[in-house]
Design a protein around this motif. Sequence first.
Motif, mmCIF file in Angstrom:
data_model
loop_
_atom_site.group_PDB
_atom_site.id
_atom_site.type_symbol
_atom_site.label_atom_id
_atom_site.label_comp_id
_atom_site.label_asym_id
_atom_site.label_seq_id
_atom_site.Cartn_x
_atom_site.Cartn_y
_atom_site.Cartn_z
ATOM 1 N N CYS A 73 0.830 -1.209 0.000
ATOM 2 C CA CYS A 73 0.000 0.000 0.000
ATOM 3 C C CYS A 73 0.864 1.259 0.000
ATOM 4 C CB CYS A 73 -0.939 0.010 1.204
ATOM 5 S SG CYS A 73 -2.285 -1.170 1.091
ATOM 6 N N SER A 111 -5.942 11.962 -3.772
ATOM 7 C CA SER A 111 -6.369 11.218 -2.594
ATOM 8 C C SER A 111 -6.383 9.724 -2.894
ATOM 9 C CB SER A 111 -7.757 11.683 -2.146
ATOM 10 O OG SER A 111 -8.718 11.369 -3.133
ATOM 11 N N VAL A 112 -6.490 8.975 -1.811
ATOM 12 C CA VAL A 112 -6.522 7.516 -1.909
ATOM 13 C C VAL A 112 -7.509 7.013 -0.858
ATOM 14 C CG1 VAL A 112 -4.579 7.211 -0.323
ATOM 15 C CG2 VAL A 112 -5.080 5.448 -1.974
ATOM 16 N N CYS A 113 -8.183 5.919 -1.172
ATOM 17 C CA CYS A 113 -9.106 5.306 -0.212
ATOM 18 C C CYS A 113 -8.435 4.083 0.408
ATOM 19 C CB CYS A 113 -10.408 4.894 -0.902
ATOM 20 S SG CYS A 113 -11.358 6.301 -1.507
ATOM 21 N N LEU A 114 -8.529 3.977 1.719
ATOM 22 C CA LEU A 114 -7.919 2.862 2.448
ATOM 23 C C LEU A 114 -8.999 2.090 3.191
ATOM 24 C CD1 LEU A 114 -4.802 4.569 4.091
ATOM 25 C CD2 LEU A 114 -4.868 3.208 1.993
ATOM 26 N N TRP A 115 -8.895 0.748 3.115
ATOM 27 C CA TRP A 115 -9.767 -0.099 3.916
ATOM 28 C C TRP A 115 -9.236 -0.074 5.336
ATOM 29 C CZ3 TRP A 115 -14.304 -1.683 2.452
ATOM 30 C CH2 TRP A 115 -14.562 -1.941 1.113
ATOM 31 N N MET A 121 -14.172 2.018 4.660
ATOM 32 C CA MET A 121 -13.152 2.597 3.799
ATOM 33 C C MET A 121 -13.220 4.112 3.971
ATOM 34 S SD MET A 121 -12.813 2.485 -0.342
ATOM 35 C CE MET A 121 -12.064 0.891 -0.519
ATOM 36 N N LEU A 122 -12.058 4.744 4.101
ATOM 37 C CA LEU A 122 -11.997 6.200 4.224
ATOM 38 C C LEU A 122 -11.057 6.768 3.176
ATOM 39 C CD1 LEU A 122 -11.838 6.887 8.080
ATOM 40 C CD2 LEU A 122 -13.764 7.228 6.546
ATOM 41 N N GLU A 123 -11.381 7.975 2.757
ATOM 42 C CA GLU A 123 -10.546 8.666 1.780
ATOM 43 C C GLU A 123 -9.560 9.563 2.518
ATOM 44 O OE1 GLU A 123 -10.991 11.512 -2.171
ATOM 45 O OE2 GLU A 123 -12.767 10.947 -1.043
ATOM 46 N N TYR A 124 -8.302 9.481 2.112
ATOM 47 C CA TYR A 124 -7.233 10.277 2.704
ATOM 48 C C TYR A 124 -6.470 10.978 1.592
ATOM 49 C CZ TYR A 124 -7.714 7.490 6.997
ATOM 50 O OH TYR A 124 -8.184 6.888 8.129
ATOM 51 N N SER A 125 -5.855 12.099 1.952
ATOM 52 C CA SER A 125 -4.898 12.683 1.016
ATOM 53 C C SER A 125 -3.718 11.715 0.948
ATOM 54 C CB SER A 125 -4.438 14.067 1.490
ATOM 55 O OG SER A 125 -3.616 13.930 2.640
ATOM 56 N N ALA A 129 -2.459 9.389 3.999
ATOM 57 C CA ALA A 129 -2.444 7.933 3.820
ATOM 58 C C ALA A 129 -1.045 7.390 4.072
ATOM 59 C CB ALA A 129 -2.915 7.570 2.420
#
Length: 190
Positions: A73, A111-115, A121-125, A129
């Motif tokens: 990741c 941005s990227v989404c992380l499980w 799942m949340l979106e982060y810059s 992330a």
Amino acid sequence: MASSSSSTATERRGIPAAAFIEDVETYLNQSGLDVNTALAFLQERLQQYKLVEMKLLAQQRDLQAKIPDIVKCLDVVATLEAKKGTGEDLITDFEISEGIYSRARIKNMDSVCLWLGANVMLEYSCEEAKALLQKNLENAKASLEVLVADLQFLRDQVTITQVTIARVYNWDVHQRRIRQTATPKDEPHS
């Protein structure tokens, strides 16, 4: 007279330390146990150690599988960051379900989404992330280090317990032999 047992630690993270029995007779007298009860107690303790070992080994396998996933990741986030300022789209294949892949063109790499687990799942810059993943990697590595130390401690306790079982058993056999030779043999009557 030798002491009945000695131990350097009483426990490690809830795992009780096994006492090395130097003098079996003194140990039995001080504990008020007979040989069979002492052996039963030690066998039960050995089984408890084995159950804890299975649990710790499962945790170790989980962490050893988790660490490469986190690293992967982090690599993806680094790739997104590298492509972000170039104006180029990122073309990638991603897994839709087990064994089924699709090709995607990623235009917005801000941005990227992380499980996070539990179907969340949340979106982060990318920066957030990266920081979260780096923290998770450090925590996983630290947890693995502690687990490895716990397993080593546990294996030492298993060895001590196995040696103690053998010592108690051998002491009992020796005592039986002494009693057999001490009792006079029946002489044939004439």
